[in-house]
Motif scaffolding. Structure first.
Motif, short mmCIF file in Angstrom:
data_model
loop_
_atom_site.label_atom_id
_atom_site.label_comp_id
_atom_site.label_asym_id
_atom_site.label_seq_id
_atom_site.Cartn_x
_atom_site.Cartn_y
_atom_site.Cartn_z
N MET A 80 0.83 -1.20 0.00
CA MET A 80 0.00 0.00 0.00
C MET A 80 0.87 1.25 0.00
O MET A 80 0.59 2.21 -0.72
CB MET A 80 -0.94 -0.01 1.20
CG MET A 80 -1.95 1.12 1.19
SD MET A 80 -3.08 1.11 -0.20
CE MET A 80 -4.01 -0.36 0.16
N GLN A 81 1.94 1.25 0.77
CA GLN A 81 2.86 2.40 0.80
C GLN A 81 3.46 2.63 -0.58
O GLN A 81 3.56 3.77 -1.04
CB GLN A 81 3.99 2.17 1.82
CG GLN A 81 3.54 2.27 3.25
CD GLN A 81 4.64 1.88 4.23
OE1 GLN A 81 5.54 1.11 3.91
NE2 GLN A 81 4.56 2.41 5.43
N GLN A 82 3.87 1.56 -1.25
CA GLN A 82 4.45 1.69 -2.59
C GLN A 82 3.43 2.21 -3.60
O GLN A 82 3.75 3.07 -4.43
CB GLN A 82 5.00 0.33 -3.06
CG GLN A 82 6.20 -0.13 -2.27
CD GLN A 82 6.55 -1.58 -2.54
OE1 GLN A 82 5.73 -2.38 -2.99
NE2 GLN A 82 7.80 -1.93 -2.27
N VAL A 84 0.68 4.00 -2.97
CA VAL A 84 0.35 5.39 -2.65
C VAL A 84 1.47 6.32 -3.13
O VAL A 84 1.21 7.33 -3.78
CB VAL A 84 0.08 5.57 -1.14
CG1 VAL A 84 0.07 7.03 -0.75
CG2 VAL A 84 -1.25 4.91 -0.78
N THR A 85 2.71 5.97 -2.83
CA THR A 85 3.84 6.80 -3.26
C THR A 85 3.86 6.95 -4.78
O THR A 85 4.02 8.06 -5.29
CB THR A 85 5.18 6.18 -2.77
OG1 THR A 85 5.15 6.13 -1.34
CG2 THR A 85 6.37 6.98 -3.23
N HIS A 86 3.69 5.86 -5.49
CA HIS A 86 3.66 5.90 -6.96
C HIS A 86 2.54 6.82 -7.44
O HIS A 86 2.74 7.66 -8.32
CB HIS A 86 3.48 4.49 -7.54
CG HIS A 86 3.10 4.48 -8.97
ND1 HIS A 86 4.01 4.75 -9.98
CD2 HIS A 86 1.90 4.29 -9.58
CE1 HIS A 86 3.38 4.71 -11.15
NE2 HIS A 86 2.11 4.41 -10.93
N ASN A 87 1.36 6.67 -6.89
CA ASN A 87 0.20 7.41 -7.37
C ASN A 87 0.23 8.88 -7.01
O ASN A 87 -0.32 9.70 -7.74
CB ASN A 87 -1.09 6.73 -6.92
CG ASN A 87 -1.39 5.55 -7.82
OD1 ASN A 87 -1.94 5.71 -8.90
ND2 ASN A 87 -0.97 4.35 -7.42
N ILE A 88 0.86 9.24 -5.92
CA ILE A 88 1.03 10.66 -5.59
C ILE A 88 1.91 11.34 -6.64
O ILE A 88 1.67 12.48 -7.03
CB ILE A 88 1.59 10.84 -4.16
CG1 ILE A 88 0.49 10.53 -3.14
CG2 ILE A 88 2.16 12.23 -3.96
CD1 ILE A 88 0.94 10.51 -1.71
N LYS A 89 2.89 10.62 -7.13
CA LYS A 89 3.82 11.15 -8.14
C LYS A 89 3.30 11.01 -9.57
O LYS A 89 3.94 11.47 -10.51
CB LYS A 89 5.17 10.43 -8.05
CG LYS A 89 5.89 10.66 -6.74
CD LYS A 89 7.17 9.84 -6.72
CE LYS A 89 7.89 9.97 -5.41
NZ LYS A 89 9.09 9.10 -5.36
N LEU A 90 2.15 10.38 -9.76
CA LEU A 90 1.64 10.04 -11.09
C LEU A 90 0.94 11.24 -11.74
O LEU A 90 -0.27 11.30 -11.86
CB LEU A 90 0.68 8.85 -10.99
CG LEU A 90 0.25 8.20 -12.29
CD1 LEU A 90 1.44 7.68 -13.07
CD2 LEU A 90 -0.73 7.07 -12.01
#
Length: 129
Positions: A80-82, A84-90
């Protein structure tokens, strides 16, 4: 969108669909669970496709390529952390780049995704094309 919004809106869906990338084919119960979670989120097939290609595949394909990865299960919290991090930067160029390369990041699980989408269409009373 902030991290908590992503978890609230997508977390359950991401975790339900993550088994598509595991080393064994999902069983009937697994697919039924995925369909139920998808139906609860009321997304169109096109929205689901883009979520699969842009939000999930870039993160999940890295797990598939990793030699050290555990392929029988995921650590949900870490995953989930990975995601979320990916999608914030997307945004911007990242989004366009992932869209361009999404065929590569989805090809190893495309057959499972197609099976799942067929089941979603049946659940919705739509005929698969």
């Amino acid at each position: 969108m902030n991290a908590q919004q992503l978890v609230d809106e997508r977390g359950e869906l991401w975790l339900a669909l993550a088994p598509l990338w595991l080393d064994k084919e999902p069983g009937e119960r697994g697919y039924a669970h995925m369909v139920a979670v998808i139906e609860a989120h009321e997304m169109t097939l096109q929205e689901l496709e883009w979520m699969f290609r842009l939000e999930m595949a870039p993160v999940m394909s890295r797990h598939q390529m990793s030699v050290a990865s555990e392929w029988r299960k995921f650590d949900d919290r870490k995953l989930m952390q990975q995601l979320v991090t990916h999608n914030i930067k997307l945004t911007g160029w990242r989004r366009k780049s992932w869209a361009l390369f999404s065929g590569l990041t989805t090809m190893m699980v495309r057959h499972r995704w197609n099976e799942l989408m067929g089941r979603v269409m049946v659940a919705r009373g739509e005929l698969p094309h």
